[in-house]
Design a protein around this motif. Structure first.
Motif, PDB file in Angstrom:
ATOM      1  N   LYS A 102      31.112  -2.532  67.886  1.00 56.53           N
ATOM      2  CA  LYS A 102      32.209  -3.093  67.095  1.00 56.53           C
ATOM      3  C   LYS A 102      32.369  -2.332  65.774  1.00 56.53           C
ATOM      4  O   LYS A 102      33.480  -2.017  65.352  1.00 56.53           O
ATOM      5  N   LEU A 103      31.247  -2.014  65.135  1.00 62.84           N
ATOM      6  CA  LEU A 103      31.293  -1.261  63.883  1.00 62.84           C
ATOM      7  C   LEU A 103      31.913   0.116  64.106  1.00 62.84           C
ATOM      8  O   LEU A 103      32.756   0.566  63.333  1.00 62.84           O
ATOM      9  N   ALA A 104      31.509   0.775  65.186  1.00 57.79           N
ATOM     10  CA  ALA A 104      32.066   2.093  65.509  1.00 57.79           C
ATOM     11  C   ALA A 104      33.573   1.999  65.728  1.00 57.79           C
ATOM     12  O   ALA A 104      34.329   2.867  65.280  1.00 57.79           O
ATOM     13  N   ALA A 105      34.006   0.932  66.391  1.00 57.14           N
ATOM     14  CA  ALA A 105      35.437   0.736  66.644  1.00 57.14           C
ATOM     15  C   ALA A 105      36.213   0.515  65.345  1.00 57.14           C
ATOM     16  O   ALA A 105      37.384   0.881  65.244  1.00 57.14           O
ATOM     17  N   GLU A 106      35.571  -0.073  64.345  1.00 54.00           N
ATOM     18  CA  GLU A 106      36.221  -0.286  63.047  1.00 54.00           C
ATOM     19  C   GLU A 106      36.262   1.007  62.229  1.00 54.00           C
ATOM     20  O   GLU A 106      37.237   1.283  61.536  1.00 54.00           O
ATOM     21  N   LEU A 107      35.179   1.780  62.299  1.00 58.62           N
ATOM     22  CA  LEU A 107      35.066   2.966  61.454  1.00 58.62           C
ATOM     23  C   LEU A 107      35.792   4.189  62.017  1.00 58.62           C
ATOM     24  O   LEU A 107      36.314   5.005  61.256  1.00 58.62           O
ATOM     25  N   ALA A 108      35.823   4.337  63.342  1.00 60.38           N
ATOM     26  CA  ALA A 108      36.400   5.523  63.973  1.00 60.38           C
ATOM     27  C   ALA A 108      37.847   5.800  63.548  1.00 60.38           C
ATOM     28  O   ALA A 108      38.161   6.923  63.146  1.00 60.38           O
ATOM     29  N   PRO A 109      38.750   4.812  63.610  1.00 62.22           N
ATOM     30  CA  PRO A 109      40.131   5.119  63.206  1.00 62.22           C
ATOM     31  C   PRO A 109      40.261   5.439  61.720  1.00 62.22           C
ATOM     32  O   PRO A 109      41.117   6.220  61.321  1.00 62.22           O
ATOM     33  N   ARG A 110      39.397   4.849  60.914  1.00 55.12           N
ATOM     34  CA  ARG A 110      39.453   5.131  59.472  1.00 55.12           C
ATOM     35  C   ARG A 110      38.994   6.561  59.203  1.00 55.12           C
ATOM     36  O   ARG A 110      39.594   7.263  58.384  1.00 55.12           O
ATOM     37  N   TYR A 111      37.946   6.992  59.901  1.00 54.19           N
ATOM     38  CA  TYR A 111      37.470   8.372  59.751  1.00 54.19           C
ATOM     39  C   TYR A 111      38.533   9.344  60.274  1.00 54.19           C
ATOM     40  O   TYR A 111      38.842  10.333  59.628  1.00 54.19           O
ATOM     41  N   ALA A 112      39.115   9.027  61.419  1.00 55.88           N
ATOM     42  CA  ALA A 112      40.169   9.865  61.994  1.00 55.88           C
ATOM     43  C   ALA A 112      41.391   9.916  61.075  1.00 55.88           C
ATOM     44  O   ALA A 112      42.115  10.915  61.054  1.00 55.88           O
ATOM     45  N   GLY A 113      41.590   8.855  60.300  1.00 56.59           N
ATOM     46  CA  GLY A 113      42.711   8.800  59.368  1.00 56.59           C
ATOM     47  C   GLY A 113      42.474   9.538  58.063  1.00 56.59           C
ATOM     48  O   GLY A 113      43.349   9.587  57.205  1.00 56.59           O
ATOM     49  N   GLY A 114      41.281  10.099  57.893  1.00 60.76           N
ATOM     50  CA  GLY A 114      41.036  10.935  56.730  1.00 60.76           C
ATOM     51  C   GLY A 114      39.950  10.461  55.780  1.00 60.76           C
ATOM     52  O   GLY A 114      39.577  11.192  54.865  1.00 60.76           O
ATOM     53  N   GLU A 115      39.438   9.245  55.966  1.00 61.31           N
ATOM     54  CA  GLU A 115      38.359   8.791  55.078  1.00 61.31           C
ATOM     55  C   GLU A 115      37.090   9.584  55.380  1.00 61.31           C
ATOM     56  O   GLU A 115      36.858   9.990  56.513  1.00 61.31           O
ATOM     57  N   SER A 116      36.291   9.792  54.363  1.00 59.92           N
ATOM     58  CA  SER A 116      35.062  10.566  54.542  1.00 59.92           C
ATOM     59  C   SER A 116      33.908   9.665  54.975  1.00 59.92           C
ATOM     60  O   SER A 116      33.938   8.452  54.787  1.00 59.92           O
ATOM     61  N   ILE A 117      32.886  10.299  55.541  1.00 64.63           N
ATOM     62  CA  ILE A 117      31.684   9.558  55.921  1.00 64.63           C
ATOM     63  C   ILE A 117      31.065   8.947  54.668  1.00 64.63           C
ATOM     64  O   ILE A 117      30.605   7.806  54.691  1.00 64.63           O
ATOM     65  N   ARG A 118      31.073   9.668  53.567  1.00 63.06           N
ATOM     66  CA  ARG A 118      30.507   9.145  52.322  1.00 63.06           C
ATOM     67  C   ARG A 118      31.246   7.903  51.851  1.00 63.06           C
ATOM     68  O   ARG A 118      30.639   6.942  51.384  1.00 63.06           O
ATOM     69  N   ASP A 119      32.568   7.906  51.950  1.00 62.68           N
ATOM     70  CA  ASP A 119      33.357   6.727  51.558  1.00 62.68           C
ATOM     71  C   ASP A 119      33.020   5.533  52.441  1.00 62.68           C
ATOM     72  O   ASP A 119      32.861   4.412  51.954  1.00 62.68           O
ATOM     73  N   LEU A 120      32.927   5.773  53.744  1.00 66.03           N
ATOM     74  CA  LEU A 120      32.604   4.694  54.675  1.00 66.03           C
ATOM     75  C   LEU A 120      31.198   4.161  54.422  1.00 66.03           C
ATOM     76  O   LEU A 120      30.965   2.952  54.473  1.00 66.03           O
ATOM     77  N   ALA A 121      30.269   5.062  54.116  1.00 66.78           N
ATOM     78  CA  ALA A 121      28.890   4.656  53.829  1.00 66.78           C
ATOM     79  C   ALA A 121      28.836   3.793  52.572  1.00 66.78           C
ATOM     80  O   ALA A 121      28.168   2.756  52.544  1.00 66.78           O
ATOM     81  N   ALA A 122      29.554   4.201  51.538  1.00 69.54           N
ATOM     82  CA  ALA A 122      29.553   3.445  50.284  1.00 69.54           C
ATOM     83  C   ALA A 122      30.147   2.056  50.486  1.00 69.54           C
ATOM     84  O   ALA A 122      29.637   1.068  49.957  1.00 69.54           O
ATOM     85  N   GLU A 123      31.201   1.976  51.265  1.00 65.82           N
ATOM     86  CA  GLU A 123      31.860   0.687  51.462  1.00 65.82           C
ATOM     87  C   GLU A 123      31.030  -0.267  52.313  1.00 65.82           C
ATOM     88  O   GLU A 123      31.014  -1.468  52.072  1.00 65.82           O
TER      89      GLU A 123
END
Length: 71
Positions: free
Chosen positions: A18-39
């Motif tokens: 479920k987490l991967a499904a939430e993060l994948a489109p955001r990463y594909a949309g341009g957010e960085s791994i660092r941004d996702l990690a911080a959030e």
């Protein structure tokens, strides 16, 4: 918006999917791994592994690249 996860807790099975499904489109949309990690409150490596396990194509590193100078 992704919820903040408790540090040190294991995220496995359906919750990890479920987490991967939430993060994948955001990463594909341009957010960085660092941004996702911080959030999410998790490490860079954790987010990287979740995305990689989900089959998300990861972007190359940014910044300057070394190229042969044209003369």
């Amino acid at each position: 918006m992704t919820r903040t996860l408790s540090r040190g807790t294991r995220v496995t099975g359906a919750e990890r999917t479920k987490l991967a499904a939430e993060l994948a489109p955001r990463y594909a949309g341009g957010e960085s791994i660092r941004d996702l990690a911080a959030e999410t409150g998790r490490s860079y490596g954790f987010i990287y592994n979740v995305l990689k396990e989900a089959g998300v194509p990861l972007r190359g590193r940014g910044g300057n690249t070394r190229r042969k100078k044209s003369s």
